[in-house]
Design an enzyme around this catalytic site. Sequence first.
Site, PDB file in Angstrom:
ATOM      1  N   GLY A  12       0.827  -1.199   0.000  1.00 55.55           N
ATOM      2  CA  GLY A  12       0.000   0.000   0.000  1.00 55.55           C
ATOM      3  C   GLY A  12       0.856   1.242   0.000  1.00 55.55           C
ATOM      4  CB  CYS A  13       0.053   4.638   1.186  1.00 52.65           C
ATOM      5  SG  CYS A  13       0.857   6.204   1.507  1.00 52.65           S
ATOM      6  CG  PHE A  14       5.875   5.102  -0.666  1.00 51.38           C
ATOM      7  CD1 PHE A  14       5.339   6.346  -0.376  1.00 51.38           C
ATOM      8  CD2 PHE A  14       6.462   4.918  -1.910  1.00 51.38           C
ATOM      9  CE1 PHE A  14       5.383   7.384  -1.292  1.00 51.38           C
ATOM     10  CE2 PHE A  14       6.515   5.951  -2.835  1.00 51.38           C
ATOM     11  CZ  PHE A  14       5.984   7.186  -2.525  1.00 51.38           C
TER      12      PHE A  14
END
Length: 181
Positions: A14-16
């Site tokens: 997902g979002c880093f």
Amino acid sequence: MDNSKLETAIFAGGCFWCTEAFFTDLKGVDKVVSGYIGGTTKNPTYKEVCSGTTGHAEAIKITYNPDEIAYEDLLEIFFATHDPTTLNRQGADIGTQYRSEVFYTTPEQKIKAENFIKLLEDQKIFDKKIVTKVSEATEFYPAEDYHQDYYALNPNQPYCKAVIEPKLSKLKKNYKSKLKE
């Protein structure tokens, strides 16, 4: 830290901004870099990756000392801090760039990741099938500077407060022994 002992782990979950925050404070972790991996575009930008056309995933590259933290510990935290049963999605973030994928850097990591997923499935840790892919690491491109240490530099940003903070609190409670002092 003895640099000759350092190894690399690369995870996409997902979002880093989220994933980076979970690994930064672990004992044995030297560095965490947000970036892009697994696509076809050379030197992709955030805007290009967000378009979903490059094939890259938002990922983190973790440099760690295996004498202080095992690869299996990193895998455990990776699987505990995102949903490995949703295809190309984490929460409100949708697209192939948010897929769940382990990018192995050694044949041993491949075996460990596959065995860990099998263990999770055998123990029925998740209600649904795990869709996390295990792939050989390709070139990792560091993200733009403003993405690095995002949570640490922007803790009051609404996304950080709503999405990262609750997960980070849970991580700190459940993995207290693995955190740096």
